[in-house]
Design a protein around this motif. Structure first.
Motif, short mmCIF file in Angstrom:
data_model
loop_
_atom_site.label_atom_id
_atom_site.label_comp_id
_atom_site.label_asym_id
_atom_site.label_seq_id
_atom_site.Cartn_x
_atom_site.Cartn_y
_atom_site.Cartn_z
N ARG A 89 53.79 40.35 51.51
CA ARG A 89 52.37 40.23 51.20
C ARG A 89 51.53 40.28 52.46
NH1 ARG A 89 51.76 38.86 45.88
NH2 ARG A 89 53.43 37.57 45.05
N TYR A 201 53.04 44.98 46.26
CA TYR A 201 54.10 44.02 46.62
C TYR A 201 55.40 44.35 45.89
CZ TYR A 201 56.30 39.38 46.97
OH TYR A 201 57.16 38.35 47.19
N PRO B 120 44.70 39.20 41.59
CA PRO B 120 44.99 40.17 42.65
C PRO B 120 44.25 41.49 42.40
CG PRO B 120 46.93 39.77 41.27
CD PRO B 120 45.88 38.82 40.83
#
Ligand SMILES: Nc1ncnc2c1ncn2[C@@H]1O[C@H](COP(=O)(O)OP(=O)(O)OP(=O)(O)O)[C@@H](O)[C@H]1O
Ligand SMILES: [Mg+2]
Lengths: 329, 311
Positions: A89, A201, B120
């Motif tokens: 990340r 990710y 996110p």
């Protein structure tokens, strides 16, 4: 001075087991760096856990070699997760640091007294791959003119190059798919990929795991080929040879790692053989260079050759030099 | 040529022509947006009848600088909403915060009625809120076509296990390519289709980024200075596209410094200064707003008039 000898040795190097194993490991590294842009400076760590997965399973636990191979693969996956979860990340440099450190920590751990009951400590383990050699279909050695391969080596080479081809084919299929397009997009600009709804990710993790598994299998193959493991064979230099191979052949090309490995091992064995031949026959005076120094000196020359290649073919043998001219605006 | 430009009567004449052109060319979408916003007062933080984006108490500091401090802001659905303000006013930072690319110090915001604060960035994009970047992010070693195709959502071939099985995603890939080609044509990048995006000029990259964002099929698109560096002829056609998107029901938030552009296409304008929303309103409200003039020209320039008044 026997040039036939030197050349035949060099060709043996180019096609031999080491070339195949390093090519396979470099395919994994290329998936990491060449296609995803992951800075993995500890690829040897994957090879180490792959190799010891086999060795420990067979020698210590008395399992079958094939189970050992699965254990090695499982260990590579776990290592990828351990390295990736905290770092992927963050900015790319964190993975770089984690992989360098991780590989070294593993080496020290595997050679420690504490782990010795499992890993054999500094002495390592040996004679665990009989099951593999029992399957050897080659009954006699192969001599092609001056080129000579033992039946054992032939079998390792067959398995090694077959795995290289399989892994390359898999990477080829993956990279040409939409999945590969996302990886390459991440390599170019992670934020852009994220702005288009890609779970960066997860993709980086998938790439790290898959490339790590390929590295782990390469490590297992080293262990099998030499019938021995020793922690100190998995030192950081291996990682840097792999980087040299990948960049030499052309990072982010499919065949780059293969060509790179063959050229690398051709050069390394050529120079080794040449220097030994030259010192033995007195072409180079013995007080200038003696046998033991050859091993070290040859890599100086390999480095020099790499340097020249990078100057004249900066994108590697197979790389597209056009890509390097793309500038940031 | 330069004489012509300086001649004031000519400029007046030109502006008149532009004005009449715009009036007669007001699209259905523009009329709809104007009607929806008709009763809305021109004051900062005002509620909208059908807000797609609602931000509350969003703030972000960089060291001592309070880059963003928005108490309340609503963006009306199916409108072109412009964010304007001097350099460093916090427009891009606000974009980064609501699109999930940066974490705010405080604040919540919702999109389409769902709270998305803290989500996110990739999830926010999948929900249909897509943004572009002020500093363009062309994926240099991908071709123009690949860049645009990447934007498509729900691609079966993007799952690792499907990836080697070409037949699983081949059909879908064809459709995506078709759609990407249409967009590439629309943004006049056809001649660059198979070139690396890294070979593009700065303006072409702006176009590429917009085409790529459109590929996601967003319900709201946030454009950070999309016209910067694009040649004037193409700006006109881009403006046409943007208006067309609004007419089709998309919500557009755009940051832009060119006042002519802003005044001609915006349904609503939000003015940022020093991180806060200092004014909101229709173009006509903003044109005459004292605070806006002050923010743009600085207090010192604005002061003499008030002193003159006192004298
Ligand atoms: N990453 C960062 N680190 C430190 N300060 C930042 C950072 N990003 C923005 N800032 C500061 O926040 C403020 C707002 O910046 P922002 O980029 O949002 O302005 P802007 O309104 O987009 O300006 P422009 O019109 O020039 O693009 C500026 O004072 C800037 O210096
Ligand atoms: Mg900005």
């Amino acid at each position: 001075m026997n040039f036939t000898d030197v050349l035949s040795n060099a060709f043996r190097g180019a096609f031999g087991p080491e070339a195949a194993i390093y090519a396979l490991a470099a395919v994994g590294l290329n998936l990491h760096f060449g296609f995803t842009g992951l800075l993995n400076f500890g690829h040897v760590g994957f090879m180490l856990v792959g190799a010891y997965g086999v060795a420990v399973s067979v020698s210590t636990w008395g399992l079958s070699l094939w189970v050992g191979l699965l254990v090695g693969i499982a260990c590579s996956i776990v290592l990828a997760l351990i390295l990736g979860i905290p770092t992927l990340r963050l900015r790319g440099d964190y993975l770089a640091i984690a992989t360098i450190a991780g590989a070294e920590v593993l080496r020290y751990f595997y050679r420690s007294d504490w782990a010795a009951p499992l890993t054999g400590g500094v002495y390592g383990l040996r004679q665990f791959a009989n099951e593999f050699f029992a399957l050897n279909p080659y009954s006699s050695d192969l001599a092609l003119g001056p080129l000579y391969f033992s039946a054992r080596n032939l079998w390792v080479m067959t398995a090694g190059w077959a795995l290289v081809i399989l892994a390359s084919l898999l990477v080829y299929l993956l990279i040409r798919s939409p999945w590969g397009r996302v990886l390459r997009a991440i390599r170019e600009d992670e934020l852009a990929a994220r702005s288009l709804g890609k779970n960066v990710y997860a993709y980086k993790m998938q790439s790290l795991v898959l490339g790590g598994v390929i590295g782990g299998i390469a490590g297992a193959l080293i262990a099998i080929a030499t019938q021995s493991v020793n922690p100190d064979n998995f030192n950081p230099a291996v990682t840097f040879y792999l980087w040299a191979i990948m960049i030499l052949g052309g990072a982010s090309t499919i065949l780059g790692p293969i060509i790179g490995s063959m050229i690398f091992w051709f050069l390394a064995t050529f120079l080794d053989s040449f220097l030994r031949n030259a010192t033995a026959s007195g072409v180079i005076p013995p007080d200038l260079l003696s046998g033991p120094d050859v091993g070290a000196l040859r890599f100086v020359f390999v480095g020099l050759c790499l340097l020249l290649l990078m100057i004249y073919r900066p994108a590697g043998i197979l790389g597209d030099p056009k890509e390097l001219r793309l500038d940031v605006r | 040529m330069s004489d012509e430009l300086i001649n004031p009567s000519l400029i007046d004449a030109r502006e008149e022509i532009v004005a009449t052109e715009q009036d007669s060319a007001r699209s259905e979408g523009a009329k709809r947006a104007a009607a929806a916003l008709a009763g809305v007062a021109a004051e900062p933080g005002v509620a909208k009848p059908d807000a797609i984006l609602v931000a509350d108490d969003v703030s972000k500091s960089f060291g001592g600088v309070k880059a963003v401090r928005v108490d309340h802001l609503e963006v009306q659905r199916s409108t072109i909403t412009a964010l304007i303000g001097p350099n460093g006013a916090g427009k891009s930072t606000f974009f980064n915060l609501v699109s999930g690319f940066d974490k705010p110090d405080t604040g919540t915001w919702s999109f389409n009625g769902t709270d998305i604060s803290g989500s996110p960035a990739y999830r926010i994009a999948r929900r249909g809120m897509v943004r572009t970047f002020q500093l363009t992010k062309a994926l240099m070693r991908l071709t123009t076509l690949e860049n645009v195709m990447l934007g498509a959502t729900g691609q079966r071939g993007e799952r690792m296990l499907n990836a080697p099985l070409r037949w699983v995603w081949k059909g879908q890939e064809k459709d995506i390519e078709q759609k990407a080609d249409d967009l590439i044509e629309r943004f006049r990048l056809g001649h660059m289709r198979d070139e690396f995006a890294g070979t593009m000029s700065g303006g072409q990259r702006k176009l590429l980024e917009m085409a790529r964002a459109m590929m996601v099929d967003p319900t709201m698109i946030m454009l950070d200075e999309p016209m910067a560096g694009v040649n004037p002829a193409l700006v006109q056609s881009l403006l046409g596209h943007i208006q067309q998107l609004r007419d089709d029901g998309m919500s557009i938030v755009l940051v832009e410094h060119d006042m002519d552009v802003i005044m001609s296409i915006s349904d609503w304008i939000v003015v940022f200064a020093e991180g806060a929303v200092i004014a909101e309103g229709r173009p006509d409200d903003i044109r005459t707003n004292e605070k806006v003039i002050e923010a743009y020209l600085g207090k010192r320039r604005a002061l003499p008039t008030s002193q003159e008044n006192e004298a």
